[in-house]
Motif scaffolding. Structure first.
Motif, PDB file in Angstrom:
ATOM      1  N   ASP A 140       0.706  -1.076  -0.089  1.00  0.00           N
ATOM      2  CA  ASP A 140      -0.195   0.312   0.051  1.00  0.00           C
ATOM      3  C   ASP A 140       1.137   1.513   0.087  1.00  0.00           C
ATOM      4  O   ASP A 140       0.183   2.393  -0.171  1.00  0.00           O
ATOM      5  N   GLU A 144       3.564   6.694  -6.220  1.00  0.00           N
ATOM      6  CA  GLU A 144       2.271   7.579  -6.380  1.00  0.00           C
ATOM      7  C   GLU A 144       1.816   7.170  -5.585  1.00  0.00           C
ATOM      8  O   GLU A 144       0.485   7.992  -6.039  1.00  0.00           O
ATOM      9  N   ARG A 145       1.337   6.789  -4.164  1.00  0.00           N
ATOM     10  CA  ARG A 145      -0.088   7.172  -3.199  1.00  0.00           C
ATOM     11  C   ARG A 145       0.424   7.944  -2.758  1.00  0.00           C
ATOM     12  O   ARG A 145      -0.527   8.174  -1.966  1.00  0.00           O
ATOM     13  N   ARG A 147       0.186  11.723  -0.809  1.00  0.00           N
ATOM     14  CA  ARG A 147      -0.309  12.956  -1.097  1.00  0.00           C
ATOM     15  C   ARG A 147      -0.199  14.010  -0.463  1.00  0.00           C
ATOM     16  O   ARG A 147       0.455  14.382   0.331  1.00  0.00           O
TER      17      ARG A 147
END
Length: 332
Positions: A140, A144-145, A147
């Motif tokens: 997870d 890319e994740r 923020r």
């Protein structure tokens, strides 16, 4: 790259088991086909013995070996065509008995000469990532994740930039570090308050680096020093602790998370100094995450440790509001 012997041996054992299983599978296939199609057995026997027989006869008779070889080729091609036709006509498929290796480059041995084959490198990298996932939620956590919109774009008057601009810079450095990692990469010091993304970004680095086939040890400072204590004082888990310590010292990349949360004692200071000094001397890269400011290192540890952490590491400062708290509020 420093290969972990235990993991490499495990991967090679898996490859050997797979090779043995494939050999047994094709042996079973041959017996199955031979039982139903005795002619295929005859063809295989002739194909395996034809070359030696024809050349021996040609040489014994004083004939031209070139003519014998040409006749041999013609005969073998005819036998192979008959064999394929028999297999296809009886529903087996033309290549049912072709015992080809999974990797044609190394023949499933894992090596081309003395060099590891690409297939072995890929398996080794996958195993490293698998091992890392037992201690980190790397599935997870990837770049890319990440923020950036959680960080304020209001400039900080003291630092001359906003938290978002600072994180854009930190993110770019961490991405480049992961993509270009080698045994010659520099050390990184990620410092700042809690909940600002230090652990997340270092986890992202660990994921990419392990996928590239480098060994990564990622652990909290509390667990690292606990492992050293277990080895030193012969605790019940001393054997497993010794395995972890070897990994901390020998892996391609060591990531120490939450430095400063451990209890500061003479033993932990000594263990930290030894670990840092050994890896710096061997030029094995490290990443250190801490809530401490660089100015606090000397007071908490020692001048020697402070000198290494500030002088031998590239520093990335993290500032702003606690991102974890913001995320929790958004989910309420």
């Amino acid at each position: 790259m420093h290969y972990n012997r235990e993991i490499l041996s495990s991967v090679l054992r898996d490859m050997e088991r797979e090779h043995t299983a494939r050999t047994e599978l094709f042996a079973q296939r041959r017996e199955e086909v031979y039982a139903r199609l005795p002619r295929v057995r005859e063809i295989d026997r002739e194909l395996s013995g034809t070359a030696a027989a024809v050349l021996h006869a040609a040489l014994a008779a004083g004939d031209d070996p070139a003519d014998a070889i040409e006749q041999l080729k013609t005969r073998n091609l005819a036998l192979q065509a008959e064999r394929r036709a028999l297999l296809e006509q009886n529903g087996f498929g033309a290549n049912y008995l072709d015992e080809t290796p999974l990797c044609e480059t190394c023949g499933d041995s894992g090596y081309v000469g003395t060099e590891p084959c690409d297939c072995l490198k890929k398996r080794y990298a996958a195993r490293l990532t698998e091992e890392l996932s037992t201690t980190l939620p790397i599935t997870d956590q990837n770049f890319e994740r990440f923020r950036l919109d959680y960080y304020s774009d209001v400039p900080d008057g003291r630092l001359g930039m906003s938290a978002r601009e600072n994180m854009e810079y930190n993110l770019s450095i961490c991405r480049a570090y992961a993509d270009k990692f080698s045994v010659h990469s520099p050390n990184l010091l990620l410092y700042g308050s809690t909940g600002l993304g230090k652990t997340f970004l270092s986890s992202c680095i660990a994921k990419v680096v392990s996928e590239h086939g480098f060994s990564v040890a990622y652990d909290t400072s509390i667990r690292i020093f606990s492992s050293y204590e277990s080895v030193k004082f012969g605790a019940a888990d001393a054997s497993e602790a010794a395995r972890r310590v070897r990994k901390y010292e020998q892996c391609d990349l060591l990531i120490i998370d939450d430095l400063g949360t451990e209890m500061a004692t003479a033993f932990t200071v000594s263990a930290l100094y030894g670990l840092l000094a050994d890896r710096l001397m061997r030029r094995r890269p490290m990443i250190v995450n801490t809530n401490l400011l660089p100015a606090e290192f000397e007071k908490r540890y020692s001048p020697a440790i402070a000198s290494r952490l500030t002088g031998e590491f590239e520093q990335l400062r993290f500032f702003g509001d606690d991102i974890r708290a913001k995320k929790r509020r958004r989910t309420l």
